[in-house]
Design an enzyme around this catalytic site. Structure first.
Site, PDB file in Angstrom:
ATOM      1  N   CYS A 182       0.806  -1.221   0.000  1.00  0.00           N
ATOM      2  CA  CYS A 182       0.000   0.000   0.000  1.00  0.00           C
ATOM      3  C   CYS A 182       0.838   1.269   0.000  1.00  0.00           C
ATOM      4  CB  CYS A 182      -0.944  -0.013   1.200  1.00  0.00           C
ATOM      5  SG  CYS A 182      -2.265  -1.242   1.065  1.00  0.00           S
ATOM      6  N   LYS A 229       0.479   3.528  -3.118  1.00  0.00           N
ATOM      7  CA  LYS A 229      -0.703   4.331  -3.423  1.00  0.00           C
ATOM      8  C   LYS A 229      -0.318   5.709  -3.947  1.00  0.00           C
ATOM      9  CE  LYS A 229      -4.328   2.621  -0.298  1.00  0.00           C
ATOM     10  NZ  LYS A 229      -5.228   3.006   0.811  1.00  0.00           N
ATOM     11  N   ASP A 256     -14.402   6.971   2.048  1.00  0.00           N
ATOM     12  CA  ASP A 256     -14.556   5.674   2.700  1.00  0.00           C
ATOM     13  C   ASP A 256     -13.802   4.575   1.964  1.00  0.00           C
ATOM     14  OD1 ASP A 256     -16.543   5.476   5.113  1.00  0.00           O
ATOM     15  OD2 ASP A 256     -17.397   6.993   3.812  1.00  0.00           O
ATOM     16  N   ASP A 257     -13.818   3.384   2.575  1.00  0.00           N
ATOM     17  CA  ASP A 257     -13.040   2.262   2.067  1.00  0.00           C
ATOM     18  C   ASP A 257     -13.707   1.533   0.910  1.00  0.00           C
ATOM     19  OD1 ASP A 257     -10.750   2.142   4.096  1.00  0.00           O
ATOM     20  OD2 ASP A 257     -12.499   2.191   5.392  1.00  0.00           O
ATOM     21  N   ASP A 276      -8.905  -3.615  -4.752  1.00  0.00           N
ATOM     22  CA  ASP A 276      -7.624  -3.248  -4.155  1.00  0.00           C
ATOM     23  C   ASP A 276      -6.545  -4.175  -4.698  1.00  0.00           C
ATOM     24  OD1 ASP A 276      -5.531  -2.377  -2.358  1.00  0.00           O
ATOM     25  OD2 ASP A 276      -7.120  -1.655  -1.049  1.00  0.00           O
ATOM     26  N   ASP A 336     -11.499  -3.937   3.130  1.00  0.00           N
ATOM     27  CA  ASP A 336     -12.336  -2.789   2.779  1.00  0.00           C
ATOM     28  C   ASP A 336     -13.808  -3.070   3.052  1.00  0.00           C
ATOM     29  OD1 ASP A 336     -10.180  -1.285   1.977  1.00  0.00           O
ATOM     30  OD2 ASP A 336     -10.459  -1.641  -0.161  1.00  0.00           O
ATOM     31  N   HIS A 390      -9.353 -10.886 -14.005  1.00  0.00           N
ATOM     32  CA  HIS A 390      -8.770 -10.264 -15.194  1.00  0.00           C
ATOM     33  C   HIS A 390      -7.262 -10.217 -15.031  1.00  0.00           C
ATOM     34  CE1 HIS A 390      -8.738  -7.889 -18.825  1.00  0.00           C
ATOM     35  NE2 HIS A 390      -8.005  -6.963 -18.232  1.00  0.00           N
ATOM     36  N   SER A 391      -6.544 -10.447 -16.126  1.00  0.00           N
ATOM     37  CA  SER A 391      -5.079 -10.413 -16.090  1.00  0.00           C
ATOM     38  C   SER A 391      -4.559  -9.609 -17.274  1.00  0.00           C
ATOM     39  CB  SER A 391      -4.510 -11.834 -16.137  1.00  0.00           C
ATOM     40  OG  SER A 391      -4.864 -12.483 -17.345  1.00  0.00           O
ATOM     41  N   ASP A 411     -10.163   1.321   7.798  1.00  0.00           N
ATOM     42  CA  ASP A 411      -8.982   0.489   8.008  1.00  0.00           C
ATOM     43  C   ASP A 411      -7.740   1.334   7.779  1.00  0.00           C
ATOM     44  OD1 ASP A 411      -9.089   0.592   5.219  1.00  0.00           O
ATOM     45  OD2 ASP A 411      -8.816  -1.553   4.937  1.00  0.00           O
TER      46      ASP A 411
END
Length: 333
Positions: free
Chosen positions: A18, A21, A51-52, A69, A92, A141-142, A225
């Site tokens: 994270c 970000k 919010d999350d 995420d 989340d 998805h890739s 979180d």
């Protein structure tokens, strides 16, 4: 690669977890104006409070919670990275007071640089954590990408009358933290040295399910979180949305073993420094040293919940008070 020939996944990314970000100040400017007039009353939680996850009412007693995420490798072990990324994405939904129901994989992989067998281990880690959470995980998805990235898009359900949200904090409520801080500096040390920290992995892979359930049982209606913006960054967003000020007792905040040593040895991410710079104009930290503030701003990955209310078994680290007239949202003592 290590001396044993194992590939160090953290070396294939410019940052980790994270801490990658987009800085919160830049993010605020990007999303400004994307919410507001014309919003359906069934969209219970959107962009307004930071919010999350998003929450949409689909019937009188049921709301859908939706989030996504993903991030670059935070540890070298592919299975552990998958577990951490999945726990972080599921968090989340828990942070909104919801229950995850179904998720899909989000995978970016440098297929010419890293074996696809490693990607399979990442996906297996995500699947195992989703199963632990009782959440279906199928498909996704890739893309072929120069940097490896992994995470989940998660859909959950919640009671619209029992949501945990950023804008519901009230003066007089205690602030409870459900996981210790220090994940960021330990992960930075791991990326730089290869030294493993099993207790940090254990913290990151621990689900926030029980903490969220306990918070709801105690009547809490405000929580977030603690992830890439650090304790101070996420608390600033909560205080701003709730129109209160937040007081933090620095001595009451718990840390993982080795966190302070990692900070003293200089393992501080750029994301952590950006977090602190972002909140400084809104921060009163008279008498508190820079090192302490860096730890409080440390960019966490799959951190705990910060709850406005008491959660049994977890430390109270501060309280919410009336908004200050000078615009300060955070006071650290």
């Amino acid at each position: 690669m290590t001396a044993t020939g194992l590939r160090r996944l953290t070396q294939y990314a410019h940052g980790g977890g994270c801490a990658c970000k987009i800085p919160p100040g830049e993010l605020d400017s990007i999303v400004a104006g994307l919410s507001g007039q014309g919003r359906s009353p069934d969209l219970l939680v959107g962009l307004d409070g930071g919010d999350d996850a998003a929450v949409v009412r689909i019937s009188g007693g049921t709301a859908i919670v939706a989030t996504a995420d993903f991030f670059t490798p935070v540890v070298d072990d592919p299975y552990d990275w998958g577990r951490i990324a999945a726990a972080n994405a599921l968090s989340d939904v828990y942070a909104m007071g919801g229950t995850p129901v179904v998720a899909v994989n989000l995978l970016a992989w440098p297929r010419d640089r890293l074996p696809m067998a490693l990607a399979a281990q990442v996906l297996r880690g995500g699947l195992d954590v989703a199963r632990e959470a009782g959440c279906h995980l199928a498909g996704g998805h890739s893309v072929d990408d120069p940097e490896p990235k992994y995470g989940l898009a998660v859909t959950g359900v919640a009671d619209p009358q029992r949501l945990l949200r950023n804008d519901s904090g009230r003066p007089g409520q205690p602030l409870t933290l459900t996981k210790p801080l220090g994940i960021g500096v330990l992960n930075s040390r791991h990326k730089a040295t290869g030294q493993p920290f099993p207790h940090a992995v254990a913290a990151m892979t621990a689900l926030n399910r029980e903490a969220a359930e306990a918070a709801l049982d105690k009547g809490a209606r405000c929580a977030t979180d603690v992830t890439g913006f650090g304790l101070l960054g996420h608390l600033h967003k909560l205080a701003r949305a709730s129109r209160v000020s937040a007081y933090v007792d620095a001595a009451a905040v718990p840390y993982l073993d080795g966190a302070r040593r990692a900070l003293a040895d200089g393992y501080v991410s750029g994301g952590t420094r950006r977090n602190l710079d972002w909140v400084r104009p809104h921060l009163d930290a008279t008498g508190v040293g820079e090192d302490e503030l860096l730890l409080l701003a440390d960019a966490q990955t799959s951190g705990g919940l910060l709850v406005a209310g008491e959660v049994p078994g977890h430390p109270v680290v501060g309280e919410l008070r009336e908004a200050r007239p000078d615009g300060i949202t955070l006071v650290v003592r």
